[in-house]
Design a protein around this motif. Sequence first.
Motif, short mmCIF file in Angstrom:
data_model
loop_
_atom_site.label_atom_id
_atom_site.label_comp_id
_atom_site.label_asym_id
_atom_site.label_seq_id
_atom_site.Cartn_x
_atom_site.Cartn_y
_atom_site.Cartn_z
N SER A 207 0.83 -1.21 0.00
CA SER A 207 0.00 0.00 0.00
C SER A 207 0.86 1.25 0.00
CB SER A 207 -0.93 0.01 1.22
OG SER A 207 -1.85 -1.04 1.15
N ILE A 208 1.99 1.18 0.72
CA ILE A 208 2.92 2.31 0.78
C ILE A 208 3.68 2.43 -0.54
CG2 ILE A 208 5.05 3.12 1.90
CD1 ILE A 208 3.98 1.77 4.51
N ALA A 209 4.06 1.29 -1.11
CA ALA A 209 4.95 1.29 -2.28
C ALA A 209 4.25 1.42 -3.62
CB ALA A 209 5.77 -0.01 -2.27
N PHE A 210 2.91 1.25 -3.67
CA PHE A 210 2.23 1.25 -4.97
C PHE A 210 0.96 2.09 -5.02
CE2 PHE A 210 4.51 -2.87 -4.84
CZ PHE A 210 5.28 -2.75 -5.99
N HIS A 211 0.73 3.00 -4.04
CA HIS A 211 -0.55 3.71 -4.04
C HIS A 211 -0.71 4.68 -5.21
CE1 HIS A 211 2.09 6.22 -1.46
NE2 HIS A 211 1.40 7.25 -1.91
N HIS A 212 0.40 5.02 -5.89
CA HIS A 212 0.31 5.82 -7.12
C HIS A 212 0.40 4.95 -8.36
CE1 HIS A 212 0.43 9.86 -5.37
NE2 HIS A 212 1.33 9.41 -4.51
#
Length: 287
Positions: A207-212
């Motif tokens: 969630s931190i590494a791919f939210h964009h």
Amino acid sequence: MMQEDGAANRKAITRFIERMPSLSTTVGKVMEICSRTDASPNELNRVISLDPVLTGQVLKLINSAYYSLVNKVTSLTRAITMLGMNTVKNMALSTAIIRSVSGAKKSQSLPTKKFWAHSIATGVCAKLLAKANGVPVMECEEYFVAGLLHDLGKIPFGDEYIDVLNRVKKECLPLITVERDMLGVDHQEVGRMIAEKWKLNEAMTCSIAFHHDVEEAPEEHRVRAAYVGLANMYANILDLGYAGDPFPAEDGADKMLKITGLTWDMFGEVALGVEEEIEKAQVFLQS
């Protein structure tokens, strides 16, 4: 030249992360216990009880307006029974991380108060979007914590970040685009490095590494990353707090809605309960 700058930035950020305090031994044990399928509430109770500060924080959260319980809970055992091991784990993790990073040196370009206001708002929006789509109430807490922690990767950036934010404002560009162009690294990648240092679980890390870049997330964690991505967009559009991204790339919203199964109507209706929930969630910053 840009490659050299990118390498230098990565090196400085890596050094910063190496110096960041680790999460407490207690929190590490809490996360380890809750990751096991055979773990018992008694085990969790024993570990947290050995840390009076953490015990006090968990009980304070449980008795806050955020959970709106009818009767006051004074026993950690009762708290775990009522709210479940996973919810108590999330409380411990959230408060420990906020404590760990609150003293970290950050660029003055992102005021601490506004940064955490955005983080809280994103957590609340992620939780409300999940709830609106039928995610079980106990699981919704996972979405709140993922949203709360999604921008951890911005903390190690130094004063060079001021130039990034100035360009974002001047050219009305998405923040992550400018980070990559000017720094050679973005806050998702840095956030992943912090998550790995703290041994956060894979779902939280993704969630931190791919939210964009939700479509690049591993399939089993793509849905939660999409909820966090939508929640982050929501917080930016509604101008809740400030984390440097007033012009998010909204063209990805349709894809994220499709991944989560949300409709535009469901997405819009969440605004009705956001302010009240944000007010309740302020207790996470006071613990």
